[in-house]
Motif scaffolding. Sequence first.
Motif, PDB file in Angstrom:
ATOM      1  N   ASP A  30       0.860  -1.188   0.000  1.00 17.49           N
ATOM      2  CA  ASP A  30       0.000   0.000   0.000  1.00 17.49           C
ATOM      3  C   ASP A  30       0.893   1.233   0.000  1.00 17.49           C
ATOM      4  N   GLU A  31       1.339   1.609  -1.187  1.00 25.04           N
ATOM      5  CA  GLU A  31       2.219   2.761  -1.363  1.00 25.04           C
ATOM      6  C   GLU A  31       1.607   3.698  -2.403  1.00 25.04           C
ATOM      7  N   PRO A  32       1.769   5.008  -2.243  1.00 26.06           N
ATOM      8  CA  PRO A  32       1.111   5.941  -3.169  1.00 26.06           C
ATOM      9  C   PRO A  32       1.826   6.140  -4.497  1.00 26.06           C
ATOM     10  N   ALA A  33       3.104   5.762  -4.589  1.00 26.53           N
ATOM     11  CA  ALA A  33       3.870   6.031  -5.815  1.00 26.53           C
ATOM     12  C   ALA A  33       4.815   4.860  -6.068  1.00 26.53           C
ATOM     13  N   SER A 137      -2.932  -2.137  -8.431  1.00 21.52           N
ATOM     14  CA  SER A 137      -2.740  -1.769  -7.025  1.00 21.52           C
ATOM     15  C   SER A 137      -3.975  -2.032  -6.171  1.00 21.52           C
ATOM     16  N   ASP A 421      -2.154   2.952 -13.741  1.00 21.15           N
ATOM     17  CA  ASP A 421      -2.629   2.643 -12.395  1.00 21.15           C
ATOM     18  C   ASP A 421      -2.516   3.898 -11.532  1.00 21.15           C
ATOM     19  N   LYS A 423      -1.786   4.366  -8.582  1.00 19.26           N
ATOM     20  CA  LYS A 423      -0.676   4.364  -7.623  1.00 19.26           C
ATOM     21  C   LYS A 423       0.667   4.073  -8.302  1.00 19.26           C
TER      22      LYS A 423
END
Length: 438
Positions: A30-33, A137, A421, A423
């Motif tokens: 669960d990472e934003p980038a 993601s 995507d 993310k």
Amino acid sequence: MAAAGSSWGCLPGAAQRLLPIASRHDRLPDEPAMLPFGNGRSYGDSCQNDGGVLLKARMLDRYISFDPASGVIDLEAGVLLSEIIDLALPSGWFLPVTPGTRFVTVGGAIANDVHGKNHHRAGSFGNHVLDFELLRSDGSVRRCSPTENSDWFDATIGGLGLTGLIRRARVQLKRVAGPWLIGDSRRFANLREFFAIAAESEADWEYTVAWIDCSGTGRRLGRGIFIRGNHASAQAAVDARPPGNGSLRMPFTPPVSAINGLSLTAFNKLYYHRPGAVATDALWHYRPFFYPLDSIHEWNRMYGPDGFYQYQCAVPEAGAEAVLEEMLRRIGESGLGSFLLVLKTFGTVASRGLLSFPRPGATLALDFPNRGARTLALLEALDDLTRSVGGAVYPAKDARMSAAAFQHYFPRWRDFSRFVDPKFTSSFWRRVTETPNA
């Protein structure tokens, strides 16, 4: 090999975290980038994610199945092309398309839709991918093929890893008699001779490519060596002995680039005039034929601590001779450039990817030592020439093209962006999707 998380051009700048993907059945973090990262053989920042996370997918290196009767291989996306050759060649199968290094992952070959010396026959790598699984993601998995989720298939081929993580893929390999190729090589004096030889060769030769003297000026401008080959029959290679597995290694990074005007001029003169430049019915093992630089591990170090830029452009056939001649003139006069300037023609086999680079015409590729503003000014001038004839620059090799240039080269980029995507991102994507000032 490149340091973990760096690109092959060794340009300074990116700071990112690496998170390994140990199994194709794992969920994404669960990472934003995020951005998938294979073996780091892209030259610029398409495999970089400054301030974000690289999903190190090299551990996805398992074979799922291989049918030695049909040549269909099903495997995880972190398997290297070299590993496919090691498995399949003893059964009489080879890669349908291969770039200039075999140390590329299957996922990277799809994401960059790599091309080779046989584009006029086989098109690019994506033309031989039967299907793949794409992990998003949000945890969803899409099976993508020319008939199932075909829009996602076309977006992911050449999509620079931005549509999700390719978990596994099925690829159709090419039947061959063994590891040998037979062909010839000859000198040519200028680009007009190159295009004449290329046109003559495409009907009978599967692989065609030329080396160009990038230091040439005046009457030496555009001279080079044309090489062409076909897979050899088992009978033709019955007495051939494969080369040893030994290789050289660049042992350290020199304090300054080993590539300069004096070394370039000396090398190019010797290479053009060497006795081996002219050969008839030559027998080559696939490793030196397809992968000459793979014999020098970490050769990218020779450019020094500031790294280097690779420039690869494609220009349409109409006007190609004139614009390439002007490019070579500027490169020769600059004193920049590399030992290996490659020129070849693309065929008319259409690539599937929305952002695929190959297109009918000619493509030129070479490295430039990073000398700051001087190098960037030359590359921008080459960009201007490429744009003037409706050409394009290869994203997998780029580290500096402007947003305006990218959007001109790839007018379908907005259509592609619908598949990115939410993310997933990269340093390259952020750079080239900014709103142009014009």
